[in-house]
Design a protein around this motif. Structure first.
Motif, PDB file in Angstrom:
ATOM      1  N   THR A  22       0.768  -1.252  -0.084  1.00 19.87           N
ATOM      2  CA  THR A  22       0.102  -0.038   0.035  1.00 19.87           C
ATOM      3  C   THR A  22       0.877   1.381   0.067  1.00 19.87           C
ATOM      4  O   THR A  22       0.252   2.458   0.191  1.00 19.87           O
ATOM      5  N   PHE A 136      -5.990  12.952  12.498  1.00 16.97           N
ATOM      6  CA  PHE A 136      -7.042  12.353  11.615  1.00 16.97           C
ATOM      7  C   PHE A 136      -8.407  13.392  11.696  1.00 16.97           C
ATOM      8  O   PHE A 136      -9.145  13.832  10.520  1.00 16.97           O
ATOM      9  N   GLU A 157      -3.203  14.399   2.076  1.00 19.72           N
ATOM     10  CA  GLU A 157      -4.103  13.351   2.204  1.00 19.72           C
ATOM     11  C   GLU A 157      -3.013  12.032   2.305  1.00 19.72           C
ATOM     12  O   GLU A 157      -3.496  11.214   3.223  1.00 19.72           O
ATOM     13  N   PRO A 158      -2.270  11.830   1.322  1.00 18.38           N
ATOM     14  CA  PRO A 158      -1.527  10.503   1.452  1.00 18.38           C
ATOM     15  C   PRO A 158      -0.612  10.604   2.780  1.00 18.38           C
ATOM     16  O   PRO A 158      -0.335   9.335   2.896  1.00 18.38           O
ATOM     17  N   GLN A 161      -2.659   9.289   5.488  1.00 16.64           N
ATOM     18  CA  GLN A 161      -3.054   7.925   5.202  1.00 16.64           C
ATOM     19  C   GLN A 161      -1.480   7.056   5.367  1.00 16.64           C
ATOM     20  O   GLN A 161      -1.841   5.939   6.030  1.00 16.64           O
ATOM     21  N   GLU A 162      -0.396   7.554   5.347  1.00 18.36           N
ATOM     22  CA  GLU A 162       0.705   6.912   5.549  1.00 18.36           C
ATOM     23  C   GLU A 162       0.631   6.650   7.224  1.00 18.36           C
ATOM     24  O   GLU A 162       1.109   5.547   7.499  1.00 18.36           O
ATOM     25  N   ALA A 164      -1.685   6.467   9.216  1.00 24.60           N
ATOM     26  CA  ALA A 164      -2.789   5.133   9.447  1.00 24.60           C
ATOM     27  C   ALA A 164      -1.752   3.917   9.328  1.00 24.60           C
ATOM     28  O   ALA A 164      -1.926   3.151  10.028  1.00 24.60           O
ATOM     29  N   ARG A 165      -1.216   3.716   8.036  1.00 27.74           N
ATOM     30  CA  ARG A 165      -0.362   2.480   7.792  1.00 27.74           C
ATOM     31  C   ARG A 165       0.660   2.333   8.947  1.00 27.74           C
ATOM     32  O   ARG A 165       0.730   1.236   9.421  1.00 27.74           O
ATOM     33  N   GLU A 245     -12.928   9.185  11.878  1.00 26.50           N
ATOM     34  CA  GLU A 245     -11.936   9.003  10.774  1.00 26.50           C
ATOM     35  C   GLU A 245     -10.836   8.126  11.095  1.00 26.50           C
ATOM     36  O   GLU A 245     -10.477   7.350  10.197  1.00 26.50           O
ATOM     37  N   ARG A 249     -10.083   5.233   8.182  1.00 36.02           N
ATOM     38  CA  ARG A 249      -8.970   5.285   7.367  1.00 36.02           C
ATOM     39  C   ARG A 249      -8.111   3.805   7.715  1.00 36.02           C
ATOM     40  O   ARG A 249      -7.590   3.163   6.714  1.00 36.02           O
ATOM     41  N   LEU A 252      -9.359   0.475   5.544  1.00 39.30           N
ATOM     42  CA  LEU A 252      -8.856   0.267   4.225  1.00 39.30           C
ATOM     43  C   LEU A 252      -8.204  -1.356   4.201  1.00 39.30           C
ATOM     44  O   LEU A 252      -7.788  -1.757   3.393  1.00 39.30           O
ATOM     45  N   TYR A 253      -7.494  -1.630   5.308  1.00 46.07           N
ATOM     46  CA  TYR A 253      -6.632  -2.584   5.512  1.00 46.07           C
ATOM     47  C   TYR A 253      -7.457  -4.028   5.820  1.00 46.07           C
ATOM     48  O   TYR A 253      -8.255  -4.107   6.545  1.00 46.07           O
TER      49      TYR A 253
END
Ligand SMILES: [Fe+2]
Ligand SMILES: [Fe+2]
Length: 295
Positions: A22, A136, A157-158, A161-162, A164-165, A245, A249, A252-253
């Motif tokens: 991802t 978030f 935005e990315p 999201q990073e 979150a990962r 949020e 986020r 997605l995984y």
């Protein structure tokens, strides 16, 4: 769906593969920074986060990269090194932004590699679990209030999201390590992790208290203070937004992976004891409406 045994090679492969697959490739130097009108530029410059953000991302990058370099398991090493690269990229993006928009950043000492890379990753990771959860919510408020132009929001935005990962990886990595520890190693790991989390909680409380008391160190307290900039939000509606949020986020995984629990559970508890006021009900309702409308 087949159960995942935490600590198994399958668990390791899943959280590492899911992290690596991802990853979104982009080069900070190729970002096209949008032109900002005078008001947006003033808002950007007034955000009390830039010193703290550049310094923290640079330090975090080095900590994570150090662990990636010494990790002997190639599957873990690949994912951790990639996370270190992403943290370094965050620092570069923020540096480029400040340079492009003429925001001054105080110099800070070159970070030094940690002597205990596992401890540093645990500590940094749990700190990120706290920061990201609230970031978030702040980001969603900034987005839907059009506090900044959409083009600028899209750049970040990315990065959100990073984060979150990163926190998803952290909790799975920590659970993997714990599960593989010996009978006596498990309580030792639990103790070490509790100490690291406790230090992070104290650091965050100290940050918030210092900000509240003095108000002079405007660059500190990244997530704790910047929600003041976004208008009339009750604490309750802010917490609810952070929770939704965070769930969105992380949804997605792969659902078999562990999720960060400590901060969301603490905030859910706080929501149970926080008094409901007419204003909080109102802002909460409108917050949910805005979110579900896909903004
Ligand atoms: Fe970061
Ligand atoms: Fe991160």
């Amino acid at each position: 769906m087949k159960d995942l045994q935490i600590g198994s090679a399958e668990h390791r492969d899943l959280f590492c593969r899911s992290f690596v697959e991802t990853h979104v490739p982009f080069r900070p130097e190729e970002i096209r920074w949008p032109d900002l009108d005078r008001e947006s530029l003033a808002r950007l410059k007034a955000l009390p986060v830039w010193n703290e953000a550049v310094r923290t991302e640079s330090e975090t990058a080095l900590k994570v990269q150090t662990l990636g370099n010494v990790e002997t398991d190639p599957v873990l090493a690949e994912a951790i090194s990639l996370q270190g690269y992403e943290e370094g990229r965050h620092a570069s993006v923020i540096r480029l932004l400040t340079r492009h928009y003429g925001i001054s950043v105080d110099p800070f000492p070159e970070p030094v590699p940690p002597a205990d890379p596992v401890g540093a990753f645990l500590s940094t990771g749990y700190g990120e679990c706290m920061d990201s959860f609230f970031a978030f919510g702040l980001f969603a408020i900034g987005k839907r209030s059009h506090f900044f132009p959409d083009a600028l929001i899209d750049i970040f935005e990315p990065i959100m999201q990073e984060e979150a990962r990163h926190i998803l990886f952290l909790v799975n990595w920590a659970a993997y390590l714990r599960a593989r520890a010996s009978f006596l190693g498990k309580p030792a790991f639990d103790f070490r992790r509790t100490v690291k989390i406790g230090q992070q909680v104290l650091d965050h409380v100290r940050h918030a208290t210092r900000m509240g008391k003095s108000g002079e160190n405007q660059q500190e307290g990244f997530t704790m203070t910047s929600h003041d900039s976004f208008g009339d939000f009750s604490l309750r509606s802010f917490f609810e937004l952070c929770l939704s949020e965070n769930d969105r986020r992380l949804s997605l995984y792969d659902s078999r992976l562990l999720r960060p629990k400590l901060v969301p559970a603490s905030v859910r508890f706080a929501l149970r004891v926080l008094p409901r006021t007419p204003r909080s009900d109102q802002t909460s309702a409108s917050g949910q409406a805005n979110l579900t409308s896909g903004s």
